[in-house]
Structure formats: structure tokens, C-alpha cells
Scaffold this motif. Structure first.
Motif, PDB file in Angstrom:
ATOM      1  N   PRO A  32     110.576 -79.092 -46.841  1.00  0.00           N
ATOM      2  CA  PRO A  32     109.805 -77.995 -46.254  1.00  0.00           C
ATOM      3  C   PRO A  32     108.408 -77.930 -46.874  1.00  0.00           C
ATOM      4  O   PRO A  32     108.260 -78.084 -48.088  1.00  0.00           O
ATOM      5  CB  PRO A  32     110.599 -76.745 -46.629  1.00  0.00           C
ATOM      6  CG  PRO A  32     111.896 -77.214 -47.176  1.00  0.00           C
ATOM      7  CD  PRO A  32     111.706 -78.623 -47.623  1.00  0.00           C
ATOM      8  N   GLU A  67     103.219 -76.147 -43.640  1.00  0.00           N
ATOM      9  CA  GLU A  67     102.918 -76.464 -42.243  1.00  0.00           C
ATOM     10  C   GLU A  67     104.171 -76.695 -41.404  1.00  0.00           C
ATOM     11  O   GLU A  67     104.162 -76.472 -40.199  1.00  0.00           O
ATOM     12  CB  GLU A  67     102.043 -77.721 -42.136  1.00  0.00           C
ATOM     13  CG  GLU A  67     100.679 -77.579 -42.777  1.00  0.00           C
ATOM     14  CD  GLU A  67     100.720 -77.717 -44.298  1.00  0.00           C
ATOM     15  OE1 GLU A  67     101.522 -78.519 -44.807  1.00  0.00           O
ATOM     16  OE2 GLU A  67      99.969 -76.987 -44.945  1.00  0.00           O
ATOM     17  N   GLY A  68     105.207 -77.243 -42.004  1.00  0.00           N
ATOM     18  CA  GLY A  68     106.400 -77.571 -41.230  1.00  0.00           C
ATOM     19  C   GLY A  68     107.433 -78.286 -42.078  1.00  0.00           C
ATOM     20  O   GLY A  68     107.440 -78.190 -43.303  1.00  0.00           O
ATOM     21  N   LEU A  69     108.284 -79.043 -41.405  1.00  0.00           N
ATOM     22  CA  LEU A  69     109.356 -79.771 -42.070  1.00  0.00           C
ATOM     23  C   LEU A  69     109.054 -81.259 -41.997  1.00  0.00           C
ATOM     24  O   LEU A  69     108.894 -81.815 -40.911  1.00  0.00           O
ATOM     25  CB  LEU A  69     110.696 -79.461 -41.393  1.00  0.00           C
ATOM     26  CG  LEU A  69     111.939 -80.028 -42.052  1.00  0.00           C
ATOM     27  CD1 LEU A  69     112.167 -79.379 -43.425  1.00  0.00           C
ATOM     28  CD2 LEU A  69     113.156 -79.814 -41.159  1.00  0.00           C
ATOM     29  N   THR A 107     106.567 -85.191 -39.494  1.00  0.00           N
ATOM     30  CA  THR A 107     106.438 -83.784 -39.848  1.00  0.00           C
ATOM     31  C   THR A 107     106.380 -82.975 -38.561  1.00  0.00           C
ATOM     32  O   THR A 107     105.580 -83.274 -37.676  1.00  0.00           O
ATOM     33  CB  THR A 107     105.165 -83.532 -40.687  1.00  0.00           C
ATOM     34  OG1 THR A 107     105.243 -84.305 -41.887  1.00  0.00           O
ATOM     35  CG2 THR A 107     105.036 -82.064 -41.061  1.00  0.00           C
ATOM     36  N   TRP A 153     106.776 -75.682 -37.898  1.00  0.00           N
ATOM     37  CA  TRP A 153     107.883 -74.733 -37.831  1.00  0.00           C
ATOM     38  C   TRP A 153     108.064 -74.207 -36.416  1.00  0.00           C
ATOM     39  O   TRP A 153     109.190 -74.063 -35.938  1.00  0.00           O
ATOM     40  CB  TRP A 153     107.663 -73.578 -38.806  1.00  0.00           C
ATOM     41  CG  TRP A 153     107.700 -74.005 -40.224  1.00  0.00           C
ATOM     42  CD1 TRP A 153     106.647 -74.025 -41.099  1.00  0.00           C
ATOM     43  CD2 TRP A 153     108.828 -74.511 -40.947  1.00  0.00           C
ATOM     44  NE1 TRP A 153     107.070 -74.510 -42.312  1.00  0.00           N
ATOM     45  CE2 TRP A 153     108.401 -74.809 -42.251  1.00  0.00           C
ATOM     46  CE3 TRP A 153     110.151 -74.732 -40.620  1.00  0.00           C
ATOM     47  CZ2 TRP A 153     109.246 -75.319 -43.226  1.00  0.00           C
ATOM     48  CZ3 TRP A 153     111.008 -75.249 -41.581  1.00  0.00           C
ATOM     49  CH2 TRP A 153     110.550 -75.533 -42.871  1.00  0.00           C
ATOM     50  N   ILE A 158     110.263 -76.186 -33.777  1.00  0.00           N
ATOM     51  CA  ILE A 158     111.722 -76.262 -33.913  1.00  0.00           C
ATOM     52  C   ILE A 158     112.357 -75.106 -33.150  1.00  0.00           C
ATOM     53  O   ILE A 158     112.114 -73.940 -33.454  1.00  0.00           O
ATOM     54  CB  ILE A 158     112.150 -76.242 -35.391  1.00  0.00           C
ATOM     55  CG1 ILE A 158     111.470 -77.378 -36.156  1.00  0.00           C
ATOM     56  CG2 ILE A 158     113.667 -76.328 -35.505  1.00  0.00           C
ATOM     57  CD1 ILE A 158     111.642 -77.309 -37.664  1.00  0.00           C
ATOM     58  N   VAL A 194     114.200 -72.188 -41.191  1.00  0.00           N
ATOM     59  CA  VAL A 194     113.469 -72.354 -39.933  1.00  0.00           C
ATOM     60  C   VAL A 194     113.253 -70.992 -39.276  1.00  0.00           C
ATOM     61  O   VAL A 194     112.137 -70.671 -38.844  1.00  0.00           O
ATOM     62  CB  VAL A 194     114.217 -73.319 -38.980  1.00  0.00           C
ATOM     63  CG1 VAL A 194     113.656 -73.249 -37.573  1.00  0.00           C
ATOM     64  CG2 VAL A 194     114.159 -74.744 -39.508  1.00  0.00           C
ATOM     65  N   ARG A 250     110.595 -69.014 -41.226  1.00  0.00           N
ATOM     66  CA  ARG A 250     109.248 -69.569 -41.040  1.00  0.00           C
ATOM     67  C   ARG A 250     108.720 -69.279 -39.641  1.00  0.00           C
ATOM     68  O   ARG A 250     107.536 -69.053 -39.463  1.00  0.00           O
ATOM     69  CB  ARG A 250     109.238 -71.079 -41.300  1.00  0.00           C
ATOM     70  CG  ARG A 250     109.519 -71.462 -42.714  1.00  0.00           C
ATOM     71  CD  ARG A 250     108.385 -71.029 -43.618  1.00  0.00           C
ATOM     72  NE  ARG A 250     108.650 -71.464 -44.969  1.00  0.00           N
ATOM     73  CZ  ARG A 250     107.743 -71.985 -45.771  1.00  0.00           C
ATOM     74  NH1 ARG A 250     106.507 -72.123 -45.378  1.00  0.00           N
ATOM     75  NH2 ARG A 250     108.068 -72.356 -46.985  1.00  0.00           N
ATOM     76  N   GLN A 251     109.594 -69.298 -38.657  1.00  0.00           N
ATOM     77  CA  GLN A 251     109.153 -69.007 -37.302  1.00  0.00           C
ATOM     78  C   GLN A 251     108.745 -67.549 -37.174  1.00  0.00           C
ATOM     79  O   GLN A 251     107.742 -67.233 -36.539  1.00  0.00           O
ATOM     80  CB  GLN A 251     110.253 -69.340 -36.300  1.00  0.00           C
ATOM     81  CG  GLN A 251     110.436 -70.816 -36.128  1.00  0.00           C
ATOM     82  CD  GLN A 251     111.629 -71.162 -35.254  1.00  0.00           C
ATOM     83  OE1 GLN A 251     112.577 -70.381 -35.135  1.00  0.00           O
ATOM     84  NE2 GLN A 251     111.591 -72.328 -34.641  1.00  0.00           N
ATOM     85  N   GLY A 305     105.452 -67.082 -38.956  1.00  0.00           N
ATOM     86  CA  GLY A 305     104.377 -67.755 -38.235  1.00  0.00           C
ATOM     87  C   GLY A 305     103.893 -66.963 -37.029  1.00  0.00           C
ATOM     88  O   GLY A 305     102.764 -67.097 -36.598  1.00  0.00           O
TER      89      GLY A 305
END
Length: 143
Positions: free
Chosen positions: A66, A69-71, A81, A84, A87, A133, A136-137, A140
Motif C-alpha cells: 500500500p 497513491e494506491g496499491l 500500481t 485506490w 479498486i 481498500v 482509502r476509498q 479519497g
């Protein structure tokens, strides 16, 4: 970071065995006086051993990391990459050998860093990834 435990142990051990066996084979072929083994032959054996060790190393280093910026997903053949927000869903249903991400473009991405071979630990890691996830979503989108 998400990394498989069983796969790392097995592939790491195999890499050591292959490296030692390759070195031993080269030494034995070079020193036994058996004719017909040229330097090119021994170099070829070394290259095959090196290729096998490289493949095993790559398998031992699969992971999902993680970031802000993302995974970052490092699988056997590729590293990617995903943001988030891309997904849509994290799946780890029965029969899947590893976690799968459903992405907003309709694509799927395997996450070999969480593998079923790790048993209960893998299920806990899949839940942890799904929770991460979701968090983070939400953050975000300003929720």
C-alpha cells in the motif's frame, strides 16, 4: 505489506538447493576428467541454474504494497500500481489461489501477495486488504 509466507519459504529453499546443486554439478563435471564437457557446456548449465534461481526469486518476492497513491502489486510476471479509486471489489472466494481485485475498467488483477496456501493467515490478510481498500476509498472521496 502483503506477502505470502508458505510460497516464500518453499521457493527460497528451492533456490538455495538449485544454486548449490548447479555449482556442485559444474565442479564435478569440470574435475572428474570426463571428456566432452566444454567451457560452453558448463556455462550453459550455469545459465540454466541461474535462470531457475531467478524465477524462484521472483516468485519469492511477490507482494502487494500500500502507498498513498494506491496499491503496488508485484506478481510473478509483472508489477502494477492501481489507484485506490480504481479498486471496486476485493475477492478471495473458495477456489481462488490468491486475492483478486475487480477494477473499475472491468479488468481484474491477481494479488499473488495473498495466497490461499497460507490458510487462515491468508483469509485474515484478505480481510485486512479489503478493509484498507474501503478506508482509502472513503478518505479519497472526502467522506
Amino acid at each position: 505489506m502483503f506477502r505470502p509466507r508458505a510460497a516464500r519459504v518453499v521457493t527460497g529453499s528451492l533456490a538455495v538447493v538449485v544454486a548449490l546443486a548447479t555449482a556442485l554439478l559444474i565442479v564435478l563435471l569440470a574435475t572428474t576428467g570426463v571428456e566432452g564437457w566444454s567451457t560452453a557446456d558448463l556455462s550453459g548449465i550455469a545459465l540454466v541454474g541461474l535462470a531457475i534461481v531467478g524465477f524462484l526469486w521472483r516468485q519469492a518476492t511477490v507482494s502487494a504494497t500500500p502507498t498513498a497513491e494506491g496499491l503496488r502489486v508485484r506478481n510473478l510476471a509483472s508489477t502494477r500500481t492501481v489507484a485506490w479509486g480504481e479498486i471496486v471489489w476485493v475477492r478471495f472466494g473458495e477456489g481462488r489461489p490468491w486475492v483478486q481485485l475487480d477494477l473499475d475498467d472491468g479488468d481484474t488483477l491477481a494479488v499473488m501477495g495473498v495466497q490461499r496456501s497460507d490458510g487462515d493467515r491468508a483469509r485474515r490478510e484478505a480481510k485486512r486488504l479489503a478493509t484498507l481498500v474501503a478506508a482509502r476509498q472513503r478518505s479519497g472521496r472526502g467522506d
